[in-house]
Design an enzyme around this catalytic site. Structure first.
Site, PDB file in Angstrom:
ATOM      1  N   THR A  12       0.859  -1.265   0.108  1.00 14.43           N
ATOM      2  CA  THR A  12      -0.095  -0.040   0.066  1.00 14.43           C
ATOM      3  C   THR A  12       0.802   1.365  -0.117  1.00 14.43           C
ATOM      4  OG1 THR A  12      -1.740  -1.059   1.083  1.00 14.43           O
ATOM      5  CG2 THR A  12      -1.676   1.194   1.221  1.00 14.43           C
ATOM      6  N   SER A  54       0.987  -7.414  -0.988  1.00 21.73           N
ATOM      7  CA  SER A  54       1.939  -8.394  -0.126  1.00 21.73           C
ATOM      8  C   SER A  54       1.025  -9.593   0.070  1.00 21.73           C
ATOM      9  CB  SER A  54       2.085  -7.637   1.357  1.00 21.73           C
ATOM     10  OG  SER A  54       0.785  -7.579   2.043  1.00 21.73           O
ATOM     11  N   THR A  85       1.242  -4.424   4.227  1.00 18.64           N
ATOM     12  CA  THR A  85       0.634  -4.777   5.661  1.00 18.64           C
ATOM     13  C   THR A  85       0.116  -6.171   5.978  1.00 18.64           C
ATOM     14  OG1 THR A  85      -1.250  -3.416   5.570  1.00 18.64           O
ATOM     15  CG2 THR A  85       0.408  -2.272   6.235  1.00 18.64           C
ATOM     16  N   ASP A  86      -0.383  -6.437   4.854  1.00 20.98           N
ATOM     17  CA  ASP A  86      -1.337  -7.912   4.829  1.00 20.98           C
ATOM     18  C   ASP A  86      -0.584  -8.833   5.507  1.00 20.98           C
ATOM     19  OD1 ASP A  86      -3.579  -6.577   4.613  1.00 20.98           O
ATOM     20  OD2 ASP A  86      -3.927  -7.244   2.505  1.00 20.98           O
TER      21      ASP A  86
END
Length: 325
Positions: A12, A54, A85-86
């Site tokens: 992101t 990710s 972030t995932d």
């Protein structure tokens, strides 16, 4: 002035809006253009080995990142990885096992909103990560929302808020406030860094749900060499599954008991349903480890050896604060 390698992987933080939704489009050089203040305290080289959401990050990418850092380890004072972030917590955990006893900071960061948006957490997170990488405070960690979290202790606990990550069952290592890094827990690596180059990805995480068909154990066994059973509460196996578990143990599968409860960890010795299976099968358990670190540590341990006792020894040794019991 410290010399830092910025490793961009997409996510992101480096995404732009497209007709099909957010997608990684921003180069590492463009990322740095949004944080010009970084040039006042470090010199930065950039590299972009992958450019992915990710969700698409896999174990081969963890090995790629570890190898990239190993190849450049003596050229830089620290490393910052920009990442979605995932699966950030998985990558941070994996790098904690693939790169051990590092005397240089290996810092992962990301953002909940793209760096080119008017309102974003990306600029602060990237600057904080670069500052921490220059601080001389070493180890594999995540810097996000001013928190510095051990790479094995992070969990993404919010999908939208800026304080997206929580340190589970362990305090933050440090915090970053404007230009100041405050370290709470000292890190003193012993000896030279050790890099590992193998993972066994035949690991399966089976989440127990009431009424689940016992055949799920057989199906999971066909897919894995190591099975993590995510049980209820402090841990235990319902009686209806014991016959299938017997089969997996006889097949030589490594079986680890975990808990679905994020805080405070497992303890198979408390209830009969847990004590019975631990005594009968001598199962490993995760105690206060995160599921992310459990998955990646088992991949790492089985990548180093196929001997059950050696796997047990490797899994039970504390690495980067991952297990305290």
């Amino acid at each position: 002035m410290k010399h830092i390698l910025l490793i961009a992987t997409g996510g992101t933080i480096a995404s732009r809006h497209t007709a099909e939704g957010l997608a990684p489009r921003i180069t590492p050089e463009e990322l740095l253009s949004y944080v010009p203040d970084a040039a006042s305290f470090c010199s930065i080289d950039t590299v972009q080995p992958i450019n992915l959401d990710s969700t698409n990050i896999r174990p081969e990418h963890w090995l790629l990142l570890a190898n990239l850092i190993e190849e450049n380890y003596h050229r830089y004072d620290g490393f910052v990885i920009c990442h979605g972030t995932d699966t950030l917590a998985y990558t941070a955990s994996a790098l904690s096992y693939l790169i051990q006893r590092t005397s240089k900071p290996i810092v992962l960061t990301g953002a909940q909103r793209s760096i080119d948006e008017d309102t974003t957490d990306a600029k602060v997170n990237l600057l904080d990560a670069l500052r921490f990488a220059c601080s001389g405070k070493s180890g594999v960690c995540i810097v996000f929302g001013s928190h510095v979290i051990a790479g094995t202790r992070a969990r993404k606990s919010r999908t939208k808020s800026y304080n997206a990550f929580t340190s589970l069952n362990f305090p933050d290592l440090a915090s970053v406030h404007e230009s100041r890094v405050v370290r709470y827990i000292p890190y003193e690596p012993q000896g030279e860094p050790v890099f590992y180059h193998k993972l066994n990805t035949r690991v399966f995480l089976l989440k127990l749900t009431p009424g689940m068909d016992p055949a799920a154990f057989e199906a999971a066994g066909k897919l894995c060499d190591g099975l993590i059973i995510e049980s209820y509460g402090m841990g235990g196996i319902p009686d209806v599954y014991l016959e299938e578990l017997d089969k997996l143990i006889r097949q030589g599968k490594t079986v680890i008991m975990a808990t679905q409860v994020p805080q405070e960890g497992s303890d198979l010795s408390v209830y009969q349903v847990g004590k019975h299976v631990k005594d009968r099968y001598h199962l490993l358990e995760t105690y206060d480890m995160t599921l992310e670190s459990t998955v990646t540590k088992l991949m790492w341990a089985m990548g180093q050896s196929s001997d059950p006792q050696e796997i047990r020894k490797l899994f039970c040794a504390t690495v980067n604060y991952d297990m305290l019991f």
